[in-house]
Design a protein around this motif. Structure first.
Motif, PDB file in Angstrom:
ATOM      1  N   ALA A 167       0.970  -1.197   0.070  1.00  0.00           N
ATOM      2  CA  ALA A 167      -0.020   0.119   0.079  1.00  0.00           C
ATOM      3  C   ALA A 167       1.080   1.361   0.060  1.00  0.00           C
ATOM      4  O   ALA A 167       1.966   1.214   0.253  1.00  0.00           O
ATOM      5  N   PRO A 168       0.362   2.400  -0.459  1.00  0.00           N
ATOM      6  CA  PRO A 168       1.036   3.684  -0.403  1.00  0.00           C
ATOM      7  C   PRO A 168       1.480   3.991   0.895  1.00  0.00           C
ATOM      8  O   PRO A 168       0.691   3.586   1.974  1.00  0.00           O
ATOM      9  N   LEU A 169       2.415   4.819   1.445  1.00  0.00           N
ATOM     10  CA  LEU A 169       2.925   5.449   2.573  1.00  0.00           C
ATOM     11  C   LEU A 169       1.783   6.453   2.777  1.00  0.00           C
ATOM     12  O   LEU A 169       0.898   6.997   1.687  1.00  0.00           O
ATOM     13  N   GLU A 226      10.037  10.214  -6.540  1.00  0.00           N
ATOM     14  CA  GLU A 226       9.317  11.533  -7.019  1.00  0.00           C
ATOM     15  C   GLU A 226       7.823  11.376  -6.368  1.00  0.00           C
ATOM     16  O   GLU A 226       7.207  12.585  -6.118  1.00  0.00           O
ATOM     17  N   LEU A 227       7.500  10.100  -5.866  1.00  0.00           N
ATOM     18  CA  LEU A 227       6.048   9.869  -5.306  1.00  0.00           C
ATOM     19  C   LEU A 227       6.014  10.170  -3.826  1.00  0.00           C
ATOM     20  O   LEU A 227       5.071  10.536  -3.141  1.00  0.00           O
ATOM     21  N   LEU A 228       7.336  10.515  -3.126  1.00  0.00           N
ATOM     22  CA  LEU A 228       7.596  10.422  -1.647  1.00  0.00           C
ATOM     23  C   LEU A 228       7.893  11.810  -1.107  1.00  0.00           C
ATOM     24  O   LEU A 228       8.613  12.593  -1.963  1.00  0.00           O
ATOM     25  N   CYS A 229       7.652  12.160  -0.036  1.00  0.00           N
ATOM     26  CA  CYS A 229       8.093  13.335   0.771  1.00  0.00           C
ATOM     27  C   CYS A 229      10.020  13.228   0.693  1.00  0.00           C
ATOM     28  O   CYS A 229      10.357  11.941   0.373  1.00  0.00           O
ATOM     29  N   ASP A 230      10.676  14.302   0.986  1.00  0.00           N
ATOM     30  CA  ASP A 230      11.842  14.053   0.897  1.00  0.00           C
ATOM     31  C   ASP A 230      12.373  13.425   2.045  1.00  0.00           C
ATOM     32  O   ASP A 230      13.695  12.479   1.755  1.00  0.00           O
ATOM     33  N   LEU A 231      11.857  12.759   3.187  1.00  0.00           N
ATOM     34  CA  LEU A 231      12.285  11.788   3.962  1.00  0.00           C
ATOM     35  C   LEU A 231      11.810  10.281   3.705  1.00  0.00           C
ATOM     36  O   LEU A 231      12.450   9.412   4.468  1.00  0.00           O
ATOM     37  N   LYS A 232      11.139  10.240   2.788  1.00  0.00           N
ATOM     38  CA  LYS A 232      10.420   8.777   2.382  1.00  0.00           C
ATOM     39  C   LYS A 232       9.659   8.265   3.602  1.00  0.00           C
ATOM     40  O   LYS A 232       9.745   7.069   3.588  1.00  0.00           O
ATOM     41  N   LEU A 233       9.133   8.982   4.059  1.00  0.00           N
ATOM     42  CA  LEU A 233       8.266   8.641   5.217  1.00  0.00           C
ATOM     43  C   LEU A 233       6.699   8.623   4.944  1.00  0.00           C
ATOM     44  O   LEU A 233       6.150   7.547   5.204  1.00  0.00           O
ATOM     45  N   ARG A 236       3.662  12.123  -1.100  1.00  0.00           N
ATOM     46  CA  ARG A 236       3.603  13.462  -1.342  1.00  0.00           C
ATOM     47  C   ARG A 236       2.135  13.913  -1.309  1.00  0.00           C
ATOM     48  O   ARG A 236       1.298  13.331  -1.860  1.00  0.00           O
ATOM     49  N   SER A 237       1.676  15.015  -0.799  1.00  0.00           N
ATOM     50  CA  SER A 237       0.430  15.339  -0.808  1.00  0.00           C
ATOM     51  C   SER A 237      -0.273  15.935  -2.084  1.00  0.00           C
ATOM     52  O   SER A 237      -1.565  15.650  -2.020  1.00  0.00           O
ATOM     53  N   MET A 238       0.410  16.043  -3.116  1.00  0.00           N
ATOM     54  CA  MET A 238      -0.058  16.143  -4.304  1.00  0.00           C
ATOM     55  C   MET A 238      -0.757  14.932  -4.722  1.00  0.00           C
ATOM     56  O   MET A 238      -1.315  15.140  -5.919  1.00  0.00           O
ATOM     57  N   TYR A 239      -0.643  13.820  -4.271  1.00  0.00           N
ATOM     58  CA  TYR A 239      -1.101  12.688  -4.936  1.00  0.00           C
ATOM     59  C   TYR A 239      -2.149  12.093  -3.999  1.00  0.00           C
ATOM     60  O   TYR A 239      -2.514  11.023  -3.786  1.00  0.00           O
ATOM     61  N   ALA A 240      -2.857  13.129  -3.246  1.00  0.00           N
ATOM     62  CA  ALA A 240      -3.736  12.739  -2.261  1.00  0.00           C
ATOM     63  C   ALA A 240      -5.126  12.409  -2.767  1.00  0.00           C
ATOM     64  O   ALA A 240      -5.393  12.845  -3.986  1.00  0.00           O
TER      65      ALA A 240
END
Length: 266
Positions: A167-169, A226-233, A236-240
């Motif tokens: 699943a996505p983070l 490219e799909l993840l925040c800079d920390l890979k936690l 990214r909110s743009m894919y909400a």
């Protein structure tokens, strides 16, 4: 003709939407089989190779009182049910699992309120084969952390066929109980941030190793940076998406499908 199975929970709907945006014709070689997360946790791989659901109406997270055995079947890309048919592992070249947390999922490696530490290669590998996640989460349903038994069964029985996507983070800035707390810790301590980045790179290297030895281990697919925040936690909110902190929108899945097809399908 190669035949593929996409197996998953509610996340499988996003995976299918990604195909429709990328190239819907590719779904002609796919069977899709999904149960919502609670039901997915009851699937079982039988000795004959069939993946079956029990004759059970689970009480948890089942307001419509659906029977798992009746709900479980192979479907095509348009949702048409192949009556009486359930998936058999012997019929597929690859089985893509789109359920349970992806392998960047921080709770696999860091307990809540603990300080991230450097993870050795052997410890990381044990985490990849572990089916436990830290349970001390007050704000998150335990079903979001569930690593379903069917995942363990498939990776043990036919590892050369399995591609674990997961699943996505959770979405960036929305899950406050664990992920945003960890983000704050890493943002304010450069040494811990460096340790975390080293761990994330080690995870990626381990996945490459799994891919090169796919005959002996299952394949693990990680979401592109490219799909993840800079920390890979987090994602990214743009894919909400409007539905949940734990689901991503079609554009996210389109990029996942593009990479999956490049590696395994086309």
């Amino acid at each position: 003709m190669s035949k593929f199975l996409a197996l998953g929970s509610s996340q499988l709907g996003g995976f299918l939407k990604g195909f429709r945006l990328f190239d819907e014709q590719l779904t002609e070689n796919f069977d899709f089989a999904a149960l919502w997360e609670t039901g997915f946790g009851h699937l079982n791989l039988e000795p004959d190779g069939y993946i079956r659901a029990p004759d059970l109406v689970p009480k948890l997270n089942n307001p419509e009182k659906r029977n798992l055995q009746r709900a479980w079947a192979i479907r095509d890309a348009f949702g048409n049910k192949d009556l009486g048919q359930v998936p058999c592992i012997h019929n597929y070249q690859k089985i893509f699992i789109v359920a349970s947390p992806c392998k960047y999922f921080a709770p696999f490696y860091y307990a809540k309120n603990s300080i991230p530490s450097l993870l050795s290669a052997s410890l990381l590998k044990s985490c990849f084969y572990s089916w436990q996640v830290d349970k001390q989460f007050e704000a998150i349903s335990p079903w979001h952390f569930r690593v379903s038994p069917i995942v363990r069964q498939l990776t043990s029985r036919c590892p050369e066929k399995v591609v674990f996507i997961g699943a996505p983070l959770p979405l960036e800035n929305l899950e406050k109980g664990y992920f945003e707390g960890l983000r704050a810790v890493l943002k304010h301590d450069k040494s811990l941030k460096d340790i975390h980045f080293h761990n994330m790179e080690s995870i990626r290297c381990l996945c490459r190793q799994f891919h090169s030895q796919s005959g002996n281990s299952y394949d693990v697919f990680l979401p592109p940076d490219e799909l993840l925040c800079d920390l890979k936690l987090t994602t990214r909110s743009m894919y909400a998406t409007k539905s949940s902190v734990w689901h991503a929108g079609p554009e996210y899945w389109q990029k996942i499908v593009a990479q999956i097809c490049k590696l395994y399908v086309v």
